[in-house]
Design a protein around this motif. Structure first.
Motif, short mmCIF file in Angstrom:
data_model
loop_
_atom_site.label_atom_id
_atom_site.label_comp_id
_atom_site.label_asym_id
_atom_site.label_seq_id
_atom_site.Cartn_x
_atom_site.Cartn_y
_atom_site.Cartn_z
N ILE A 1 3.72 3.12 2.42
CA ILE A 1 4.78 3.04 1.52
C ILE A 1 6.19 3.39 2.00
CG2 ILE A 1 5.63 3.18 -0.88
CD1 ILE A 1 2.36 3.30 -1.69
N THR B 1 7.34 1.21 4.53
CA THR B 1 7.85 -0.15 4.15
C THR B 1 9.20 0.20 3.31
OG1 THR B 1 5.54 -0.68 3.73
CG2 THR B 1 7.32 -1.79 2.51
N GLY C 1 4.80 -3.77 4.73
CA GLY C 1 4.39 -3.83 3.36
C GLY C 1 3.15 -4.59 3.04
N ALA D 1 0.53 -1.71 3.85
CA ALA D 1 0.53 -0.70 2.82
C ALA D 1 -0.34 -1.55 1.74
CB ALA D 1 1.76 -0.49 2.10
N THR D 2 -0.36 -3.07 1.42
CA THR D 2 -1.14 -3.82 0.54
C THR D 2 -2.72 -3.70 0.90
OG1 THR D 2 0.92 -5.15 0.10
CG2 THR D 2 -1.43 -5.88 -0.71
#
Length: 628
Positions: free
Chosen positions: A155, A158, A267, A270-271
């Motif tokens: 995170i 990102t 991102g 991270a997702t």
């Protein structure tokens, strides 16, 4: 004190090395056959001991009905966590060099070294994760804590790629300005932020990596007649999940970066990590756990200190009682079976040498159990095998940078489709996926006829096959690079190292990529299975960390080798084998050097594998017979 003499399962006729006197041979044989069990039970770290490797639930209570826990269903939740972790790891490894170069305006060489160091530290520090899992937290809680840390780091990366405040000004910074170093440099605090979140991610990976494969293998019942088959298939499927994560990183994540930008690419990682964490925690009721056995480093230190203190003690002394072990069927180490005495590293046996002066309640820093001593012996015996895989990791690290530089000079079109250069590392993943898919239907039946092994090849044989194939891969890489470099010079591309040569396709690189993929699947899968089976019961995560440590050392070794090569081959004009202009450098010579080093490493592996003695495990029946 009452002492009972227990017979070891090792054969009385077990040989001893030649050149010893008849007296030393006699006493060495005595050590291999008998040890003394004392009635004064000493509990490991005051925690008592459990019945062998009995699985427990998350609350530490023995599982009475194993049919409702573990097995393949629990393993698949763990596969998901590993796939996301590998997706993030490879996504960072393939994109972070470019991000530092194009966005943070760092020189390509320093960006490459920074990422290599990040990869090396994240793997080498896996020993810390293995230590915490085996000593205090257990594998489940270690994964839970470090996978959360991993998500926090992703995170942070990102946000760093998405918010303008964390990156330098991008205006007036074209390709020429980048090459000339005229772009605005990143501020020191911006690089500090990037390195902080990057290393948070790295330490998160370090805690997960040594535990996931062991925790997945823990889900299968050791007493099942199909245990070996399940374990063999588990490690293959485990590495398949690793490969799927890599394939997604080299394709989908690269595509997202090209189409939607760096923030969306990171991102995506991270997702994926967030979803995998949710799935991992959702599987909590299904997991089987092993109780941590106390600090393995403390037990190792106790053995070394006790052996040093008694270094002058003699096995023929009248003060000698026997080798110390707790009575009964259970070991004094939480979650560990007893390990029979072995003849090698006999100097360590002095740590278990029980003398009259030790008294009834000896300190664990003066007297250790036979099982504790054997744990240390096993850890020492294991070292040469993963050490021989450092060379494979070095080659893989070189491929990540050198092969990409080669691809920039080659035609990457498939008909009307142009494949991004950063997608080239997907091909080793595809070859791994293919090999694993065909492993049981093609490889095992063929090799079973040759070796007679029901699994086709033993773990060490598979590691050897992988190392042998890696030699062929790097030798081909040298041949092709020699051809590519001469082609560039002959066709006027000598100084246009960022220009693709339209008549020379990048798909010649697929040969070395596919060969290294085959080498990786045989070597790494065989190594993980070997370390899990051979490591002491209470040190499984430490055993798995050996593989990650070898990978990390390979990354560091690649950086060191590159620096040595540059210094040794630099001429008066500042050019070296690894010049930034690949067409005036001599990457082929580096590949030949790697071929020579890989061959020498393979010879060392053959010698180490030939000398390796598999650990003996006492069954309950053996131990019951020993008490008769």
């Amino acid at each position: 004190m009452v002492a009972s003499e227990i017979k070891s399962p090792l054969s009385f006729e077990q040989g001893t090395p030649g050149g010893c006197s008849s007296s030393s041979v006699h006493h060495r044989k005595q050590l291999s056959v008998f040890f003394i069990e004392s009635d004064n039970r000493r509990l490991a770290l005051g925690r008592g001991y459990t019945g062998g490797t009995t699985p427990v639930n998350i609350h530490g209570k023995p599982i009475t009905n194993l049919s409702k826990t573990g097995g393949w269903v629990a393993a698949f939740f763990i596969f998901g966590n590993e796939m996301a972790e590998r997706m993030a790891y490879f996504g960072l490894s393939v994109n972070m060099v470019a991000f530092m170069f194009y966005v943070m305006h760092r020189p390509f060489e320093s960006s490459s070294n920074a990422v290599n160091n990040f990869l090396g530290i994240s793997q080498a520090s896996s020993v810390l994760g293995g230590f915490l899992a085996d000593a205090y937290l257990g594998r489940y809680w270690t994964i839970a804590i470090f996978t959360t840390m991993y998500l926090v780091g992703l995170i942070g990366i990102t946000l760093g790629a998405s918010l303008k405040m964390f990156v330098p000004n991008q205006s007036n910074c074209g390709q020429l300005a980048l090459l000339l170093g005229n772009c605005e440099a990143a501020k020191s605090w911006q690089m500090l932020y990037l390195y902080t979140v990057l290393y948070i991610t790295g330490f998160g990976a370090a805690g997960i990596r040594p535990c996931v494969s062991s925790f997945g293998a823990d889900q299968f019942d050791e007493k099942s007649k199909d245990y070996k088959t399940h374990l063999d298939r588990f490690f293959n499927f485990f590495y398949l999940s690793v490969t799927l994560g890599a394939i997604i990183a080299f394709t989908l994540v690269v595509y997202v970066q090209m189409e939607l930008g760096w923030g969306m690419a990171f991102g995506t990682l991270a997702t994926a990590m967030g979803i995998s964490n949710a799935l991992f925690f959702a599987g909590t009721p299904l997991y089987r756990h092993r109780l941590p056995g106390g600090s393995p480093l403390t037990r190792v230190a106790q053995v070394l200190v006790a052996a040093f203190r008694k270094r002058n003690a003699d096995f023929t002394s009248s003060e000698y009682i026997g080798l110390y072990e707790v009575p009964g069927l259970k070991s004094a180490i939480n979650g560990s079976r007893k390990i029979p005495h072995s003849d090698d590293f006999i100097w360590l046996d002095k740590a278990a040498l029980q003398l009259k002066e030790d008294g009834l309640e000896p300190s664990p820093w003066k007297l250790c159990t036979v099982t504790q001593v054997e744990e240390v012996k096993i850890l020492i015996r294991l070292i040469p095998i993963p050490a021989c895989t450092i060379m494979l990791s070095l080659v893989l690290t070189e491929y990540l940078t050198l092969s990409v530089q080669q691809a920039y000079t080659l035609n990457t079109h498939i008909q009307h489709l142009k494949l991004p250069v950063t997608c080239m590392p997907v091909f080793p993943g595809l070859s791994i996926f293919l090999i694993l898919s065909l492993y049981y239907s093609v490889f095992v039946p063929i090799t079973r006829r040759i070796t007679g092994n029901p699994h086709g090849a033993s773990q060490l044989q598979r590691v050897g096959i992988g190392l042998a194939v890696s030699i062929i891969s790097v030798a081909w890489a040298g041949l092709f690079e020699n051809y590519r470099r001469h082609y560039a010079i002959q066709h006027g591309f000598e100084f246009n190292f960022l220009t693709q040569m339209p008549d020379l396709t990048a798909y010649w690189l697929l040969i070395q990529y596919c060969l290294i993929g085959i080498a990786e699947v045989f070597c790494i899968v065989g190594l993980l299975e070997f370390l899990y089976e051979e490591a002491p019961d209470a040190m499984k995560s430490i055993g798995s960390a050996y593989a990650a440590l070898a990978g990390g050392l390979g990354c560091f070794a690649a950086t060191i080798l590159n620096n040595i090569v540059k210094a040794a081959t630099r001429d008066s004009d500042g050019k070296s084998w690894l010049s930034q202009n690949i067409n005036t450098g001599k990457f082929d010579c580096l590949y030949w050097l790697l071929t020579l080093l890989s061959f020498l490493n393979f010879c060392v592996f053959l010698w180490s594998a030939h000398r390796y003695k598999y650990r003996a495990v006492e069954s309950e029946e053996d131990k019951s017979r020993a008490l008769l």
